[in-house]
Design an enzyme around this catalytic site. Structure first.
Site, PDB file in Angstrom:
ATOM      1  N   ARG A  69       4.402   8.682 -63.333  1.00  0.00           N
ATOM      2  CA  ARG A  69       3.419   7.816 -63.988  1.00  0.00           C
ATOM      3  C   ARG A  69       2.027   8.273 -63.576  1.00  0.00           C
ATOM      4  O   ARG A  69       1.823   8.774 -62.474  1.00  0.00           O
ATOM      5  CB  ARG A  69       3.619   6.356 -63.551  1.00  0.00           C
ATOM      6  CG  ARG A  69       4.835   5.706 -64.160  1.00  0.00           C
ATOM      7  CD  ARG A  69       4.894   4.223 -63.825  1.00  0.00           C
ATOM      8  NE  ARG A  69       5.159   3.975 -62.427  1.00  0.00           N
ATOM      9  CZ  ARG A  69       4.272   3.587 -61.527  1.00  0.00           C
ATOM     10  NH1 ARG A  69       3.013   3.373 -61.871  1.00  0.00           N
ATOM     11  NH2 ARG A  69       4.604   3.385 -60.273  1.00  0.00           N
ATOM     12  N   TYR A 197       7.210  12.098 -69.783  1.00  0.00           N
ATOM     13  CA  TYR A 197       7.871  11.574 -68.583  1.00  0.00           C
ATOM     14  C   TYR A 197       8.193  10.085 -68.758  1.00  0.00           C
ATOM     15  O   TYR A 197       7.355   9.292 -69.211  1.00  0.00           O
ATOM     16  CB  TYR A 197       6.990  11.773 -67.335  1.00  0.00           C
ATOM     17  CG  TYR A 197       7.516  10.945 -66.193  1.00  0.00           C
ATOM     18  CD1 TYR A 197       8.634  11.377 -65.466  1.00  0.00           C
ATOM     19  CD2 TYR A 197       6.977   9.697 -65.888  1.00  0.00           C
ATOM     20  CE1 TYR A 197       9.175  10.591 -64.473  1.00  0.00           C
ATOM     21  CE2 TYR A 197       7.525   8.904 -64.890  1.00  0.00           C
ATOM     22  CZ  TYR A 197       8.619   9.359 -64.189  1.00  0.00           C
ATOM     23  OH  TYR A 197       9.170   8.564 -63.215  1.00  0.00           O
ATOM     24  N   LYS A 206       7.660  -0.164 -68.136  1.00  0.00           N
ATOM     25  CA  LYS A 206       6.460  -0.622 -67.433  1.00  0.00           C
ATOM     26  C   LYS A 206       5.402  -1.129 -68.417  1.00  0.00           C
ATOM     27  O   LYS A 206       4.717  -2.113 -68.153  1.00  0.00           O
ATOM     28  CB  LYS A 206       5.875   0.521 -66.594  1.00  0.00           C
ATOM     29  CG  LYS A 206       6.832   1.111 -65.578  1.00  0.00           C
ATOM     30  CD  LYS A 206       7.255   0.112 -64.552  1.00  0.00           C
ATOM     31  CE  LYS A 206       8.064   0.768 -63.443  1.00  0.00           C
ATOM     32  NZ  LYS A 206       8.549  -0.218 -62.479  1.00  0.00           N
ATOM     33  N   HIS A 226       7.640  -7.371 -61.118  1.00  0.00           N
ATOM     34  CA  HIS A 226       8.242  -6.102 -60.702  1.00  0.00           C
ATOM     35  C   HIS A 226       9.287  -6.410 -59.623  1.00  0.00           C
ATOM     36  O   HIS A 226       9.079  -6.115 -58.447  1.00  0.00           O
ATOM     37  CB  HIS A 226       7.123  -5.198 -60.172  1.00  0.00           C
ATOM     38  CG  HIS A 226       7.507  -3.783 -59.935  1.00  0.00           C
ATOM     39  ND1 HIS A 226       6.784  -2.955 -59.110  1.00  0.00           N
ATOM     40  CD2 HIS A 226       8.519  -3.025 -60.408  1.00  0.00           C
ATOM     41  CE1 HIS A 226       7.342  -1.756 -59.093  1.00  0.00           C
ATOM     42  NE2 HIS A 226       8.393  -1.774 -59.867  1.00  0.00           N
ATOM     43  N   SER A 248       7.031   1.073 -54.438  1.00  0.00           N
ATOM     44  CA  SER A 248       7.989   2.172 -54.493  1.00  0.00           C
ATOM     45  C   SER A 248       8.270   2.693 -53.082  1.00  0.00           C
ATOM     46  O   SER A 248       7.468   2.502 -52.167  1.00  0.00           O
ATOM     47  CB  SER A 248       7.472   3.290 -55.393  1.00  0.00           C
ATOM     48  OG  SER A 248       6.293   3.779 -54.859  1.00  0.00           O
ATOM     49  N   CYS A 250      10.549   1.686 -51.008  1.00  0.00           N
ATOM     50  CA  CYS A 250      10.941   0.654 -50.038  1.00  0.00           C
ATOM     51  C   CYS A 250      12.393   0.228 -50.225  1.00  0.00           C
ATOM     52  O   CYS A 250      12.821  -0.787 -49.684  1.00  0.00           O
ATOM     53  CB  CYS A 250      10.030  -0.557 -50.154  1.00  0.00           C
ATOM     54  SG  CYS A 250       8.351  -0.248 -49.591  1.00  0.00           S
ATOM     55  N   ASP A 277      14.649  -3.653 -61.204  1.00  0.00           N
ATOM     56  CA  ASP A 277      13.223  -3.302 -61.312  1.00  0.00           C
ATOM     57  C   ASP A 277      12.334  -4.401 -61.885  1.00  0.00           C
ATOM     58  O   ASP A 277      11.212  -4.564 -61.430  1.00  0.00           O
ATOM     59  CB  ASP A 277      13.084  -2.029 -62.170  1.00  0.00           C
ATOM     60  CG  ASP A 277      11.728  -1.352 -62.015  1.00  0.00           C
ATOM     61  OD1 ASP A 277      11.214  -1.303 -60.877  1.00  0.00           O
ATOM     62  OD2 ASP A 277      11.183  -0.880 -63.024  1.00  0.00           O
ATOM     63  N   ARG A 371      14.914  11.726 -61.603  1.00  0.00           N
ATOM     64  CA  ARG A 371      15.464  10.407 -61.966  1.00  0.00           C
ATOM     65  C   ARG A 371      16.842  10.497 -62.590  1.00  0.00           C
ATOM     66  O   ARG A 371      17.239  11.518 -63.130  1.00  0.00           O
ATOM     67  CB  ARG A 371      14.519   9.759 -63.007  1.00  0.00           C
ATOM     68  CG  ARG A 371      13.109   9.500 -62.492  1.00  0.00           C
ATOM     69  CD  ARG A 371      13.040   8.208 -61.771  1.00  0.00           C
ATOM     70  NE  ARG A 371      11.739   7.949 -61.177  1.00  0.00           N
ATOM     71  CZ  ARG A 371      11.290   6.719 -60.938  1.00  0.00           C
ATOM     72  NH1 ARG A 371      11.989   5.662 -61.253  1.00  0.00           N
ATOM     73  NH2 ARG A 371      10.112   6.564 -60.356  1.00  0.00           N
TER      74      ARG A 371
HETATM   75  C1  OXD Z   1       8.265   2.569 -60.519  1.00  0.00           C
HETATM   76  C2  OXD Z   1       9.519   2.753 -61.252  1.00  0.00           C
HETATM   77  O1  OXD Z   1       7.459   3.496 -60.490  1.00  0.00           O
HETATM   78  O2  OXD Z   1      10.332   1.797 -61.257  1.00  0.00           O
HETATM   79  O3  OXD Z   1       8.056   1.480 -59.967  1.00  0.00           O
HETATM   80  O4  OXD Z   1       9.726   3.821 -61.846  1.00  0.00           O
HETATM   81 MN    MN Z   2       9.518  -0.017 -60.552  1.00  0.00          MN
END
Ligand code: OXD
Ligand code: MN
Length: 588
Positions: A69, A197, A206, A226, A248, A250, A277, A371
Site C-alpha cells: 500500500r 498490488y 481497505k 480494522h 501491522s 503484531c 482484518d 501475500r
Molecule cells: C494491512 C493489510 O496492511 O491488512 O493492514 O493488508
Molecule cells: Mn489490515
C-alpha cells in the site's frame, strides 16, 4: 445483467474514460472463473501451481515497484482540507477526479474492462453493502472473487434503483510517480490508477470496507474498524466473541486463528475465526454491539506463516489460493517463503522472477509483504457464524501494539470512554519488516491511522457518540504480547499462549475475577492468568503486569505532544479528561 440505471451509467462513464476494446460482466460462475484463470495463465499474468499438491492455486508476481500500500499516494478527497484531518493526504474532489481521469484516459485501449458486482457482507444482511469495481486486471477479478461475494446476485440485490460504491481501477503503466488511490467519500467513489498490488486495487478491502465505510458509518450510526473477530468456545459449549485491533506486524491473523495450548484444548476450549482484518459493527436491539466480517477471504502476509505460528492460515492456503510475490519452487511447482520451514528450495524463482537458490542466496526469495489470498471457508477453524446475517455479539474489544516496555501484557479500561482513550493512544514500535528506522514509536489510533476516511478527531468523537447508544457495551482492553527483557528477549511466549490472556479477558467480562486498579486501568493479579502446562516463571509474569508510574508519566507527556502537535484539534473533551486523569494517577 442489470437494469439499474446508475450501474449502467457508471459502466458507460468508465468506458468513455478508459476506452476498452471489450466489456465483460463478471457473473461469478465457475465457468467464467475457469476461463479467466486459463486466460491469465496463457498471458503469464498467473502461473498455475502443482494442481495435485495445491489444487486451484496460482502464483502472481507484481511489478517490483508495486509491492505494498502507498500511504503517501492514498488520498481523501473532500471539499475542505480540514475535514480530511492530519492523518490523511487531501485533495479537493475536483482536483482528485481531474488527476485520476487525466491519467486513466484511454488507458484500456485494446484491453478488456471487467465489471465486478460484489457484496461486502452476506447478500441480504442489514450490514451488507454492494460495490461495483471496474478493472482491466484479471488478477484483480480473481482476487475479488476470493475476498468478496461476487456475482449476479449482487446486481439483483441492487434492483433497478439501488445505490452502490463505485470503484474504478486501471493498471495504466504501473508508474509510481502517477500512482494514486483516491477516495471520494461524498460520492461513494474510489479511483485507483497505476498499481496492481492488492491493497491498492482490491477496492472492496481497505478502500471501501474501511475508508469509505468509516465515513458512511459515522453518517449512518455504525462503525467500520480494522479488527479481527474471533469466537471463544468454552468447555460448557457457550461462545463469546471479541474484536481486536492491531497495527501491522503484531500477529493479527495469528490471533484470529489461534490454537489454544494443550491444557485448554483438553479442557474443551476452541477458537473460531470470524474475520482476520475488518469488522463492521452495529448496535443491536439488545443494546449490545454486533459485528460482521464483510470479507470472504484472507489477504494474509505469507512470510512467517508456518505450521507453528499459524497452522490454520497455512491450511487455508492449500487450495483455491492466489499467492503473490512468494518463491516458486521449480522442483515440484509449489511455493515457499521465509519462515515457512528450514528447507528453502535450491531450484527456485524469487519474487522478482529471477533464478534463486535458497541454500546459497543472500537475498530474500519472497518479498517481506508477499501475500496469500485464500477463501475464508478453507480455514479449519472458520466460525459457523461466518455467514450469519446478524453477526456476532461482542463481549470485548481489544486494542494492542508492539511495545518493548511500559505497556503491560494486558489491562482493562475503566469504562467505554476510557476505552476510547486507550484506543486513541495506541502506538507500536516499527519493525525491520517495514522501511524506516526500527524501534521508533508510531502512533496508530485504533490501528486505523491509514484507514480513517475523515478527520481523526471526528472519528474519536464518533466512538464517544456510539458509546451513548450502547446500553450493554463490550469491555475494552489493551494487550501487549511484545514486552522485552534487558537483552531484547521476548518476555511472553505469545502465539497460542495468548489464549491465557483471552481467558482472563472473558473472565473479567463475566465478572468472574477481581483485578488490581492501577494508574492506567485494571491489571490482572498474576494468580488469575492460567499458566497450566506452561514452564513460565510467575516473577516474569509479575514483571510484565507491572505498571511503572514514571514511565507512564513520560508516556502521558508523549501523548500530550501527539494530541497537541499531530492531531491538533477536534479531540473530544472526554479524551482530554482521560489524559488528565492518567497524569494525576501517575503522580498519586
Ligand atoms: C494491512 C493489510 O496492511 O491488512 O493492514 O493488508
Ligand atoms: Mn489490515
Amino acid at each position: 445483467m442489470t437494469n439499474n440505471k446508475k450501474v449502467l451509467q457508471f459502466v458507460e462513464e468508465s468506458v468513455a474514460l478508459a476506452t476498452p476494446a471489450n466489456v465483460v460482466w463478471i457473473d461469478g460462475s465457475q465457468q467464467q472463473i475457469d476461463a479467466l484463470r486459463a486466460e491469465a495463465v496463457s498471458t503469464g499474468e498467473l502461473i498455475k501451481l502443482n494442481q495435485e499438491l495445491l489444487p486451484d492455486c496460482y502464483l502472481h508476481r507484481t511489478a517490483v515497484n508495486d509491492v505494498a500500500r502507498v500511504e503517501a499516494r492514498t488520498v481523501i478527497c473532500l471539499p475542505k482540507e480540514e475535514d480530511a484531518g492530519p492523518t490523511n493526504i487531501w485533495k479537493s474532489p475536483e482536483e482528485g477526479y481531474k488527476t485520476c481521469r487525466e491519467i486513466a484516459r484511454g488507458k484500456m485501449a485494446g484491453k478488456t474492462m471487467y465489471v465486478i458486482p460484489y457484496s461486502m457482507g452476506v447478500v441480504g444482511s442489514e450490514f451488507s453493502k454492494i460495490g461495483i469495481e471496474v478493472t482491466d486486471s484479471i488478477y484483480v477479478v480473481l482476487n475479488m472473487v476470493i475476498m468478496t461475494r461476487v456475482g449476479k446476485m449482487c446486481l439483483d440485490a441492487l434492483g433497478e434503483d439501488g445505490d452502490f460504491i463505485k470503484g474504478f481501477h486501471a493498471k495504466c503503466d504501473i508508474d509510481e510517480e502517477n500512482r494514486w488511490i483516491m477516495h471520494f467519500p461524498q460520492d461513494n467513489t474510489i479511483m485507483s490508477v497505476n498499481s496492481g498490488y492488492g491493497g491498492n486495487v482490491l477496492l472492496g478491502k481497505k478502500c471501501f470496507a474501511l475508508r469509505i465505510a468509516s465515513y458512511l458509518g459515522r453518517e449512518e450510526g455504525w462503525m467500520a474498524e480494522h479488527m479481527l473477530i474471533l469466537g471463544v468456545k468454552a468447555p460448557d459449549g457457550t461462545k463469546k466473541y471479541v474484536a481486536a485491533a492491531f497495527p501491522s506486524a503484531c500477529g493479527k491473523t495469528n490471533l484470529a486463528m489461534l490454537i489454544p495450548p494443550k491444557s485448554f484444548r483438553d479442557a474443551g476450549y476452541e477458537i473460531e475465526c470470524v474475520g482476520d482484518d475488518i469488522a463492521w459493527i452495529r448496535v443491536g436491539e439488545d443494546g449490545r454491539l454486533w459485528a460482521v466480517n464483510p470479507e470472504n477471504g484472507f489477504f494474509g502476509v505469507a512470510p512467517g506463516t508456518n505450521e507453528k505460528s499459524n497452522p490454520n492460515a497455512l491450511a487455508a492456503t492449500r487450495k483455491g489460493t492466489i499467492f503473490t510475490n512468494v518463491v516458486q519452487n521449480l522442483d515440484n511447482n509449489t511455493v515457499w517463503w521465509e519462515g515457512l520451514d528450514k528447507n528453502p528450495p535450491e531450484n527456485a524463482i524469487d519474487w522478482k522472477g529471477n533464478p534463486w537458490n535458497g541454500k546459497t542466496s543472500d537475498v530474500k526469495g519472497a518479498h517481506p509483504n508477499s501475500r496469500f489470498t485464500a477463501p475464508a471457508k478453507n480455514c479449519p477453524c472458520v466460525s459457523p457464524e461466518f455467514d450469519s446475517k446478524t453477526g456476532v455479539p461482542l463481549s470485548a474489544i481489544i486494542f494492542g501494539g508492539r511495545r518493548a516496555t511500559t505497556t503491560p501484557l494486558v489491562y482493562q479500561s475503566r469504562d467505554w470512554n476510557h476505552g476510547v482513550f486507550v484506543g486513541s493512544i495506541m502506538s507500536s514500535e516499527t519493525t525491520a519488516a517495514a522501511t524506516g528506522a526500527v524501534g521508533v514509536l508510531r502512533h496508530d489510533p485504533m490501528a486505523m491511522k491509514p484507514f480513517i476516511g475523515y478527520h481523526v478527531g471526528d472519528y474519536f468523537q464518533h466512538w464517544i457518540d456510539m458509546g451513548k447508544k450502547i446500553s450493554n457495551p463490550p469491555k475494552i482492553f489493551n494487550v501487549n504480547w511484545f514486552r522485552q527483557g534487558p537483552n531484547g528477549e521476548f518476555l511472553w511466549p505469545g502465539f497460542g499462549d495468548n489464549m491465557r490472556v483471552l481467558k482472563w479477558i472473558l473472565d473479567r467480562c463475566d465478572g468472574k475475577v477481581e483485578a488490581r486498579e492501577t494508574a492506567i486501568g485494571y491489571v490482572p493479579y498474576a494468580k488469575d492468568i492460567d499458566l497450566t502446562g506452561l514452564d513460565y516463571s510467575v516473577d516474569t509474569l509479575e514483571s510484565i503486569l507491572a505498571v511503572d508510574k514514571e514511565r507512564w508519566a513520560a508516556e502521558a507527556e508523549e501523548i500530550t505532544g501527539y494530541y497537541t502537535n499531530t492531531i491538533k484539534d477536534r479531540i473530544p473533551a472526554e479524551l482530554w479528561e482521560s489524559l488528565e486523569t492518567l497524569k494525576k494517577n501517575c503522580k498519586a
